[in-house]
Design an enzyme around this catalytic site. Structure first.
Site, short mmCIF file in Angstrom:
data_model
loop_
_atom_site.label_atom_id
_atom_site.label_comp_id
_atom_site.label_asym_id
_atom_site.label_seq_id
_atom_site.Cartn_x
_atom_site.Cartn_y
_atom_site.Cartn_z
N SER A 1 10.65 -16.54 26.96
CA SER A 1 11.82 -16.96 27.75
C SER A 1 12.80 -15.81 27.97
O SER A 1 12.43 -14.85 28.65
CB SER A 1 12.46 -18.17 27.10
OG SER A 1 13.28 -18.83 28.02
N HIS B 1 8.58 -25.85 27.76
CA HIS B 1 9.13 -24.57 27.31
C HIS B 1 8.99 -24.39 25.81
O HIS B 1 8.72 -23.30 25.31
CB HIS B 1 10.60 -24.51 27.73
CG HIS B 1 11.15 -23.13 27.80
ND1 HIS B 1 10.50 -22.08 28.41
CD2 HIS B 1 12.29 -22.61 27.30
CE1 HIS B 1 11.22 -20.99 28.31
NE2 HIS B 1 12.32 -21.28 27.64
N ASP C 1 6.45 -17.74 29.25
CA ASP C 1 7.42 -18.60 29.94
C ASP C 1 8.73 -17.85 30.21
O ASP C 1 9.81 -18.29 29.83
CB ASP C 1 7.69 -19.87 29.13
CG ASP C 1 7.59 -21.12 30.02
OD1 ASP C 1 8.01 -22.20 29.56
OD2 ASP C 1 7.11 -21.01 31.18
#
Ligand SMILES: CCN(CC)CCN(C[C@]12C[C@](c3ccc(C(F)(F)F)cc3)(C1)C2)C(=O)Cn1c(SCc2ccc(F)cc2)nc(=O)c2c1C=CC2
Length: 402
Positions: free
Chosen positions: A246, A324, A269
């Site tokens: 992320s 996520h 991600d």
């Protein structure tokens, strides 16, 4: 083993041939120093303990702040839910490897910290990598700590007279918590400043590992039982990659741009928002985007596509049924319905999802670090050739947006 015995919950053990050790390193002691958890191949050990997944309660407090829930309530809930989980690694076990180990620097996401990706880091270490999971001090972590020197007055009225001259005696532990966006504050300047600091912290961790590899470990501020001199000449410093989740995925791109010693990057991600537009033309190394099905959106994907190149390998896959949180360890920590309710689990079995992500990562690392292992058996995964994978993305991006 706490909860994991009572039911199937808990972080899955690593699948590689090596047992996994882990230890913590901080140098220097300030907020500008390097702080990381090291995962490495180790000798099998009956005696070594498996460390607690969340090192101490301040991390739970930080997590509560991050999630905007009440600290005292959440600390009891987190302790009850997660307090007894162990990491699938042996604390301070003796390093053991035949041959030099390739190196990975790992960067955590917004609101996370260094211990929350142990299913990924331990798996990579079991496959022969030395992995430094950095704890960032850019105020993006739920919590982190460092030390400052005691003032004269603190020294003067300290309870016990300074007997043992250990480094910690003159130091005071300070906690840094997650910085929420102020009301009306625009997000990009903060995130852009943070991603640059995060990249610098990844590079600093690599510099510390380089010193450790040359037999000059320096002074680890944390009192661990690990003998850092055993890591002399253990690392293959021509085979270094950077991996992150992320915000840590954006950190991968920024770090690749700043440090050519990182030969390739794997962005799990990735959240592309913090990055400057002009960085996309400046990254020269191969990048592998491994995306969840539910987190991505057109604007984010179109920024990833700006990195597409005819000459540099840029790959993207999406794991069907993932969210996520399918990458951090929380996805293994709760039962199905709580997990789905809190968006910690997707439709796919969490262990299958992380296994696909880890195997695809290993295949990509073998290809771009020139490893002589058998990870190329998973090459098809890099091209999304699996029932649970999509090649590229499930998100439609308007041609004009690319
Ligand atoms: C309302 C708060 N709001 C803050 C901006 C959004 C909060 N949020 C969604 C969350 C993290 C969530 C979470 C954690 C942990 C439990 C628990 F109960 F299991 F502990 C539950 C629920 C709350 C799912 C995200 O930030 C998602 N996210 C993340 S999550 C990384 C993370 C954080 C804490 C962890 F413990 C594990 C992993 N890393 C990023 O780099 C980015 C984003 C978004 C953009 C960039």
């Amino acid at each position: 083993m706490g909860n994991a015995c009572s039911n199937h919950l808990g972080i899955p053990p690593a699948k590689g041939p090596s047992a996994v050790g882990c230890t913590d390193f901080m140098m220097d002691h300030t907020g500008q120093g390097s702080f990381f958890r090291l995962y490495y191949p180790c000798q099998e050990s009956e005696t070594a303990e498996k460390p607690d997944w969340v090192p101490c309660r301040e991390y739970f407090n930080g997590l509560a702040d991050f999630m905007k829930i009440n600290r005292s309530l959440s600390e009891r809930i987190f302790n009850h839910l997660f307090g007894s989980f162990k990491i699938p690694a042996y604390m301070d076990a003796s390093f053991k490897s035949n041959g030099k180990c390739p190196v990975i620097i790992f960067s955590h996401g917004l609101g996370a910290f260094r211990t929350l990706y142990s299913a990924i880091c331990a798996e990579l270490a079991s496959q022969g990598f030395i992995v430094a999971s950095v704890e960032h001090r850019d105020q993006s972590a739920s919590a982190t700590f460092y030390y400052r020197e005691k003032t004269e007055s603190e020294k003067a009225n300290q309870s016990v007279p300074k007997t043992s001259d250990s480094a910690q005696d003159n130091l005071v532990k300070e906690w840094m918590y997650y910085r929420t966006l102020k009301h009306g504050e625009s997000e990009f300047p903060l995130r852009n400043k943070q991603v640059k600091q995060r990249a610098d912290e990844c590079i600093l961790a690599l510099d510390r590992l380089t010193e450790i590899n040359s037999g000059r470990p320096g002074q680890n501020v944390l009192q661990t039982q690990f003998d850092w001199t055993t890591l002399e000449n253990s690392m293959d410093l021509c085979r270094i990659a950077v991996v992150g989740h992320s915000f840590g995925g954006a950190t991968v791109i920024e770090a690749l741009c700043k440090e050519v010693k990182f030969k390739c990057g794997v962005a799990l991600d990735a959240w592309m928002f913090p990055l400057d537009d002009e960085i996309f033309a400046r990254v020269k190394q191969p990048i592998f985007f491994i995306n969840s099905e539910k987190f991505q959106w057109a604007g984010n994907i179109s920024r990833m596509k700006k990195l597409d190149s005819a000459v540099i390998q840029r790959k993207m896959i999406t794991i069907r049924g993932t969210v996520h949180q399918s990458f951090p360890d929380f996805t293994f920590m709760t039962g199905n319905w709580i997990g789905k309710l809190m968006k910690l689990k997707g439709e796919i079995d969490p262990e299958l999802a992380i296994d696909l992500s880890n195997k695809a990562t290993l295949a990509f690392l073998q290809r771009h670090l020139g490893l002589e292992k058998s990870f190329n058996q998973w090459d098809p995964l890099i091209d999304g050739l699996d029932d649970n994978l999509i090649q590229g993305t499930n998100i439609t991006v308007l041609q004009s947006a690319i």
